[in-house]
Design a protein around this motif. Structure first.
Motif, mmCIF file in Angstrom:
data_model
loop_
_atom_site.group_PDB
_atom_site.id
_atom_site.type_symbol
_atom_site.label_atom_id
_atom_site.label_comp_id
_atom_site.label_asym_id
_atom_site.label_seq_id
_atom_site.Cartn_x
_atom_site.Cartn_y
_atom_site.Cartn_z
ATOM 1 N N ARG A 135 -3.150 -0.564 -15.073
ATOM 2 C CA ARG A 135 -3.886 -0.987 -13.807
ATOM 3 C C ARG A 135 -5.371 -1.042 -13.932
ATOM 4 N N ASP A 181 6.391 3.586 -8.784
ATOM 5 C CA ASP A 181 7.389 2.425 -8.073
ATOM 6 C C ASP A 181 7.554 1.384 -8.742
ATOM 7 N N LYS A 182 7.394 1.242 -10.212
ATOM 8 C CA LYS A 182 7.613 -0.055 -10.967
ATOM 9 C C LYS A 182 7.182 -1.235 -10.408
ATOM 10 N N SER A 183 6.206 -1.298 -9.517
ATOM 11 C CA SER A 183 5.693 -2.451 -9.006
ATOM 12 C C SER A 183 4.924 -3.364 -10.199
ATOM 13 N N ARG A 226 0.742 3.146 -17.129
ATOM 14 C CA ARG A 226 0.572 2.537 -15.578
ATOM 15 C C ARG A 226 -0.815 2.414 -15.469
ATOM 16 N N SER A 265 1.193 6.324 -5.207
ATOM 17 C CA SER A 265 2.802 5.829 -5.174
ATOM 18 C C SER A 265 3.053 4.761 -6.317
ATOM 19 N N TRP A 266 2.026 3.829 -6.553
ATOM 20 C CA TRP A 266 2.063 2.999 -7.360
ATOM 21 C C TRP A 266 2.545 3.298 -8.850
ATOM 22 N N ILE A 300 2.111 -5.142 -11.994
ATOM 23 C CA ILE A 300 0.687 -4.893 -12.363
ATOM 24 C C ILE A 300 0.002 -6.166 -12.782
#
Length: 542
Positions: free
Chosen positions: A57, A12-14, A53, A8-9, A16
């Protein structure tokens, strides 16, 4: 419905972590590259948001000393989502980009040279698009020769390897792409490359694959371990699981599921129209349906494309079996003999003491002991481990020792009330003859549809109804996972191997044993002295 391990990450724009700016550095480098198929201005390499992403990551999070936290990336991605392009770009980060080290080795590894060459050509074509990179590197790409990209200034190189794991021991790569490991034969190449990576502190393994078939292979073990990390069952920050897969029981016709599992669909790849055409074919063909589920939704399948039973249903019978409770119980044996390549299987079937309508089985397997590891590599399963754990009995030499099989059958007759010993007639005479001489209830069973089709119906009903217990025996499970079913025009069914190297001997011995147990639910034996002729094939078994 997607897997509980879904990343999901990605969406989700979390935040990093990127304390040293290495994630940003990697993204900038990739955006400077060009790709021959790019539609962007100047053929700029396209790094879509979900791909960016992933890059951030991998390369952003660091230990305080600057070492990368992520050492292994497990990228499970459906076909058509451009994983080869992304993997090639990552390899170039370690060959000509900021992640390189002087004299460093980057490797593209696959089950064969053709597959390994796909990622290599992606990388080579990216280099060829930029005159500066062409001037700084030498590309070795001649037919039937080693494929390599060398950065002349630093001596850093990218090379492809395949198949022969023995020849890769001694390497010290800094980057390895393990491509489509679901089709790798055995685990020696994987072992050679991963142990080579571990010689240094900052190596990176990227496993990029679609879903495969069966569970007794290196790909399943790697993916299942990554699932445990993704679900939080295993705490290992060095492994980054990126698992785009649907659940086995998900609605494969749900286009919302297609988009969730295929992150490239939002950007025009793979072709949505192509997926719809494939889905239409899948409505009419079980084979196309399996292909769609495996390749487009990353649903891991059983070994066979036309399986006997769903292995998830089969697994319901894996609860431990109380062996002491079976001592002296009525028992029916099924025996499938072999010579040198296949397994020999002796399966004991019982009526389940906890369920009068159920069955339980105790399997025993034999194989030639010589070159046990090589045989396991050939079949893609851990024969040495199974032997060590007691699930497989290796006998000395290049062929099955029939005396060991006979001794096991005699041992079973001492522990249980063996009512019948049913043999496939092939190769059986060296074992059946001495048993008959000693008065054991030996019989042979024909393997054609007349006997087998009704037997498979009995066994299938028991498995589907949850009335078949096997204790989770791994060799037996592998055999059942290999079974394909042939159905003739009259609907009669017989078992056969999914591939020429598959072993189904345990499944064959099981239908023999369970069918005879089902046909004999009375406490008295069906045998009279006149019937102990060694051939019961004309009795009304079903």
């Amino acid at each position: 419905m997607t897997s509980s391990a879904f990343p999901s990450w990605i969406h989700d724009k979390s935040e990093i972590a990127d304390p040293f700016g290495y994630g940003e550095r990697a993204v900038r480098f990739l955006r400077l590259l060009k790709h021959p198929k790019s539609s962007a201005p100047g053929r700029a390499f396209t790094l879509d948001p979900w791909q960016e992403r992933i890059v951030r990551r991998i390369y952003g999070p660091r230990h305080p000393n600057g070492d990368r936290i992520v050492k292994t990336v497990v990228l499970l991605l459906p076909r058509g989502n451009r994983k080869s392009s992304l993997a090639a770009a990552l390899a170039l980060l370690h060959t000509i980009g900021p992640e390189r080290v002087p004299g460093g080795e980057a490797i593209f590894a696959a089950g064969d040279r053709t597959q390994a060459g796909i990622g290599f050509r992606e990388a080579a074509n990216i280099v060829r698009e930029d005159r500066r990179l062409t001037a700084a590197t030498t590309i070795y790409d001649a037919h039937n020769s080693a494929k390599k990209i060398v950065l002349e200034r630093d001596g850093t190189f990218l090379e492809i390897v395949s198949s022969d794991g023995k020849r890769q021991h001694g390497r010290t790569p800094g980057f390895v792409l393990a491509d489509e490991i679901h089709i790798w034969q055995g685990g020696e190449l994987y072992e050679a490359l991963t142990t080579g990576l571990e010689k240094t502190d900052n190596g990176l393994l990227v496993i990029a694959t679609t879903a495969g078939k069966g569970q007794e292979n290196i790909a399943w073990r790697v993916i299942e371990d990554a699932r445990k990390v993704a679900r939080g069952e295993v705490d290992d920050a060095s492994i980054l699981p990126i698992l785009f897969e649907a659940d086995r029981d998900a609605d494969w016709q749900d286009e919302a599921l297609w988009h969730r599992v295929n992150p490239g669909l939002a950007h025009g790849y793979p072709s949505l129209d192509g997926m719809r055409r494939h889905a239409k074919r899948a409505e009419r063909s079980p084979t196309e349906r399996d292909s769609f589920r495996q390749l487009k939704l990353n649903i891991w399948l059983d070994n066979s494309t036309s399986p006997f039973v769903d292995m998830a249903v089969y697994d319901r019978g894996q609860a431990p079996i109380d062996l002491e409770a079976l001592r002296g119980a009525p028992c029916w044996l099924g025996v499938d003999m072999s010579t040198t390549t296949d397994l020999t299987a002796v399966v004991a079937a019982f009526h389940d003491p906890d369920d009068p309508d159920g069955f339980l089985v105790l399997p025993h397997f034999f194989c030639p002991g010589d070159q046990l590891r090589a045989r396991g590599e050939r079949d893609g399963v851990p024969y040495p481990l199974w032997a060590e754990q007691g699930f497989l009995i290796p006998t000395p030499g290049e062929a099955i020792d029939y005396r060991a099989v006979e001794a096991k059958i005699r041992e079973l007759a001492e522990i249980y009330d063996v009512r019948e010993m049913n043999f496939d007639i092939a190769y059986s005479q060296p074992v059946t003859a001495p048993l008959l001489d000693d008065g054991f209830p030996v019989a042979t069973m024909r393997q054609g549809w007349v006997t087998q089709s009704p037997a498979l119906n009995v066994l299938e009903r028991a498995i589907v109804a949850g009335k078949f217990r096997h204790g989770g025996h791994p060799v037996l499970k592998w055999c059942f996972g290999n079974v394909a079913i042939h159905t003739d025009s009259a609907g009669n069914r017989t078992m056969h191997k999914g591939k020429s190297t598959d072993r189904i001997d345990g499944a064959v011995a099981t239908w023999m044993a369970v069918a005879r147990a089902a046909a004999n639910d009375t406490p008295t034996s069906i045998y009279s002295s006149a019937e102990r002729s060694g051939d019961l094939t004309d009795l009304a078994f079903f």
